[in-house]
Design a protein around this motif. Structure first.
Motif, PDB file in Angstrom:
ATOM      1  N   UNK A   1       0.859  -1.179   0.000  1.00  9.67           N
ATOM      2  CA  UNK A   1       0.000   0.000   0.000  1.00  9.67           C
ATOM      3  C   UNK A   1       0.894   1.227   0.000  1.00  9.67           C
ATOM      4  N   UNK A   2       1.124   1.828  -1.166  1.00 10.28           N
ATOM      5  CA  UNK A   2       2.032   2.972  -1.234  1.00 10.28           C
ATOM      6  C   UNK A   2       1.428   4.210  -0.585  1.00 10.28           C
ATOM      7  N   UNK A   3       0.100   4.263  -0.513  1.00 10.71           N
ATOM      8  CA  UNK A   3      -0.542   5.386   0.153  1.00 10.71           C
ATOM      9  C   UNK A   3      -0.154   5.421   1.618  1.00 10.71           C
ATOM     10  N   UNK A   4       0.009   4.242   2.215  1.00 12.82           N
ATOM     11  CA  UNK A   4       0.417   4.151   3.619  1.00 12.82           C
ATOM     12  C   UNK A   4       1.823   4.706   3.796  1.00 12.82           C
ATOM     13  N   UNK A   5       2.650   4.569   2.762  1.00  8.55           N
ATOM     14  CA  UNK A   5       4.007   5.089   2.836  1.00  8.55           C
ATOM     15  C   UNK A   5       3.993   6.619   2.878  1.00  8.55           C
ATOM     16  N   UNK A   6       3.136   7.229   2.070  1.00  7.31           N
ATOM     17  CA  UNK A   6       3.038   8.691   2.088  1.00  7.31           C
ATOM     18  C   UNK A   6       2.423   9.178   3.395  1.00  7.31           C
ATOM     19  N   UNK A   7       1.489   8.409   3.935  1.00 16.42           N
ATOM     20  CA  UNK A   7       0.917   8.785   5.234  1.00 16.42           C
ATOM     21  C   UNK A   7       1.974   8.681   6.336  1.00 16.42           C
TER      22      UNK A   7
ATOM     23  N   UNK B   1      -4.328   6.536   9.818  1.00 14.87           N
ATOM     24  CA  UNK B   1      -5.648   6.660   9.210  1.00 14.87           C
ATOM     25  C   UNK B   1      -6.395   7.911   9.678  1.00 14.87           C
ATOM     26  N   UNK B   2      -5.778   8.697  10.553  1.00 14.98           N
ATOM     27  CA  UNK B   2      -6.417   9.917  11.042  1.00 14.98           C
ATOM     28  C   UNK B   2      -6.588  10.905   9.887  1.00 14.98           C
ATOM     29  N   UNK B   3      -7.714  11.624   9.810  1.00 18.83           N
ATOM     30  CA  UNK B   3      -7.966  12.580   8.719  1.00 18.83           C
ATOM     31  C   UNK B   3      -6.840  13.584   8.504  1.00 18.83           C
ATOM     32  N   UNK B   4      -6.240  14.088   9.593  1.00 16.50           N
ATOM     33  CA  UNK B   4      -5.180  15.079   9.444  1.00 16.50           C
ATOM     34  C   UNK B   4      -3.957  14.494   8.753  1.00 16.50           C
ATOM     35  N   UNK B   5      -3.714  13.196   8.975  1.00 13.18           N
ATOM     36  CA  UNK B   5      -2.590  12.531   8.319  1.00 13.18           C
ATOM     37  C   UNK B   5      -2.869  12.385   6.826  1.00 13.18           C
ATOM     38  N   UNK B   6      -4.101  12.012   6.479  1.00 16.05           N
ATOM     39  CA  UNK B   6      -4.479  11.856   5.073  1.00 16.05           C
ATOM     40  C   UNK B   6      -4.369  13.187   4.328  1.00 16.05           C
ATOM     41  N   UNK B   7      -4.794  14.262   4.970  1.00 16.08           N
ATOM     42  CA  UNK B   7      -4.715  15.587   4.352  1.00 16.08           C
ATOM     43  C   UNK B   7      -3.263  15.997   4.120  1.00 16.08           C
ATOM     44  N   UNK B   8      -2.424  15.755   5.110  1.00 15.91           N
ATOM     45  CA  UNK B   8      -1.009  16.106   4.992  1.00 15.91           C
ATOM     46  C   UNK B   8      -0.322  15.239   3.938  1.00 15.91           C
ATOM     47  N   UNK B   9      -0.712  13.965   3.871  1.00 18.57           N
ATOM     48  CA  UNK B   9      -0.126  13.055   2.877  1.00 18.57           C
ATOM     49  C   UNK B   9      -0.446  13.534   1.468  1.00 18.57           C
ATOM     50  N   UNK B  10      -1.668  13.998   1.276  1.00 24.35           N
ATOM     51  CA  UNK B  10      -2.064  14.508  -0.032  1.00 24.35           C
ATOM     52  C   UNK B  10      -1.226  15.722  -0.413  1.00 24.35           C
ATOM     53  N   UNK B  11      -0.930  16.568   0.560  1.00 26.49           N
ATOM     54  CA  UNK B  11      -0.159  17.787   0.303  1.00 26.49           C
ATOM     55  C   UNK B  11       1.301  17.471  -0.048  1.00 26.49           C
ATOM     56  N   UNK B  12       1.947  16.640   0.768  1.00 25.18           N
ATOM     57  CA  UNK B  12       3.376  16.379   0.541  1.00 25.18           C
ATOM     58  C   UNK B  12       3.617  15.401  -0.607  1.00 25.18           C
ATOM     59  N   UNK B  13       2.567  14.712  -1.050  1.00 20.68           N
ATOM     60  CA  UNK B  13       2.738  13.773  -2.160  1.00 20.68           C
ATOM     61  C   UNK B  13       3.083  14.507  -3.453  1.00 20.68           C
ATOM     62  N   UNK B  14       2.874  15.823  -3.473  1.00 19.17           N
ATOM     63  CA  UNK B  14       3.201  16.614  -4.656  1.00 19.17           C
ATOM     64  C   UNK B  14       4.668  17.038  -4.663  1.00 19.17           C
ATOM     65  N   UNK B  15       5.377  16.779  -3.577  1.00 20.36           N
ATOM     66  CA  UNK B  15       6.782  17.181  -3.475  1.00 20.36           C
ATOM     67  C   UNK B  15       7.666  16.183  -4.218  1.00 20.36           C
ATOM     68  N   UNK B  16       8.381  16.648  -5.213  1.00 17.19           N
ATOM     69  CA  UNK B  16       9.195  15.781  -6.068  1.00 17.19           C
ATOM     70  C   UNK B  16      10.246  14.994  -5.295  1.00 17.19           C
ATOM     71  N   UNK B  17      10.927  15.647  -4.364  1.00 14.65           N
ATOM     72  CA  UNK B  17      11.996  14.969  -3.617  1.00 14.65           C
ATOM     73  C   UNK B  17      11.448  13.840  -2.759  1.00 14.65           C
TER      74      UNK B  17
END
Length: 229
Positions: free
Chosen positions: A30-36, A87-103
């Motif tokens: 689950x790569x989404x879990x990695x971003x979270x 799985x907390x909402x704040x973590x999901x929101x932050x994951x969505x934001x930083x997932x756009x960071x290329x590095x």
């Protein structure tokens, strides 16, 4: 063998990936879990909101481990299991934001490829077939009506003790879809050659069965080799 499953939030990727992996006796990532997990590091590691460089440094020096079991991916930060917290909402929101960071994406893509080099994996995310494993022959794009996706998300939140109305969740999902599909680095998209499966009116078992049928068709086309590099 690598089976890539991409799709938007709420399409059922995590559940379907685990079920498919179990059916085929494969591992599941689950790569989404990695971003979270990285989002968790940012929020708990005193990293400024827009300090990408410091976050990358923290990720590289932190003992961030991913244990893959038949029930899914467990995330450990310096030996502590933080899977539930992710799985907390704040973590999901932050994951969505930083997932756009290329590095950040570069670091995690490297890790994803390293992990999957050790065996057969069903890998789910938003850029698996398009960026992480573009050469695999087994690609799926799982989608569903936004209302259905919102209802599923509402049920997930309810199970966590969080009550939120569907209208609010629909707005959040649409915002996430726009963000994921318009980011410059590895946007959410249906990869070339990916098989589209709409899970709106299908049960989980029916989705998995459709995927297995398609996988067998691909194997037949590839011949006895049964996989591609």
């Amino acid at each position: 063998m690598i089976i890539a499953i991409d799709g938007p939030s709420g399409a059922g990727k995590s559940t379907i990936s685990k079920m498919l992996a179990d059916s085929l006796s494969m591992h599941c990532l689950d790569t989404g879990a990695m971003y979270r997990a990285v989002a968790y590091l940012r929020l708990h590691g005193d990293i400024p909101e827009h300090d990408e460089k410091s976050l990358v440094q923290l990720v590289r020096k932190t003992e961030l481990n991913f244990h893959h079991t038949t029930s899914g991916t467990q995330i450990f930060w310096d030996g502590i299991d933080v899977t539930v917290e992710l799985r907390a909402p704040i973590i999901s929101q932050e994951a969505s934001r930083i997932s756009a960071w290329s590095a950040i994406r570069k670091v995690l893509v490297e890790l994803q490829r390293k992990i999957c080099g050790s065996g057969d994996f069903v890998v789910e995310g938003r850029d698996i077939g398009s960026v992480v494993f573009p050469h695999t022959a087994y690609k799926f794009y799982l989608d569903a009506n936004v209302q259905i996706r919102a209802s599923r998300r509402q049920q997930q939140l309810k199970e966590q003790g969080i009550i939120k109305d569907v209208k609010t969740i629909v707005a959040e999902i649409k915002k996430r879809d726009f963000h994921d599909s318009t980011r410059k680095d590895s946007p959410l998209t249906k990869a070339a050659g990916a098989i589209l499966i709409d899970s709106t009116s299908l049960t989980k078992a029916e989705v998995v069965q459709k995927m297995i049928i398609e996988i067998e068709k691909i194997k037949e086309k590839l011949g006895k080799k049964g996989k591609t590099n």
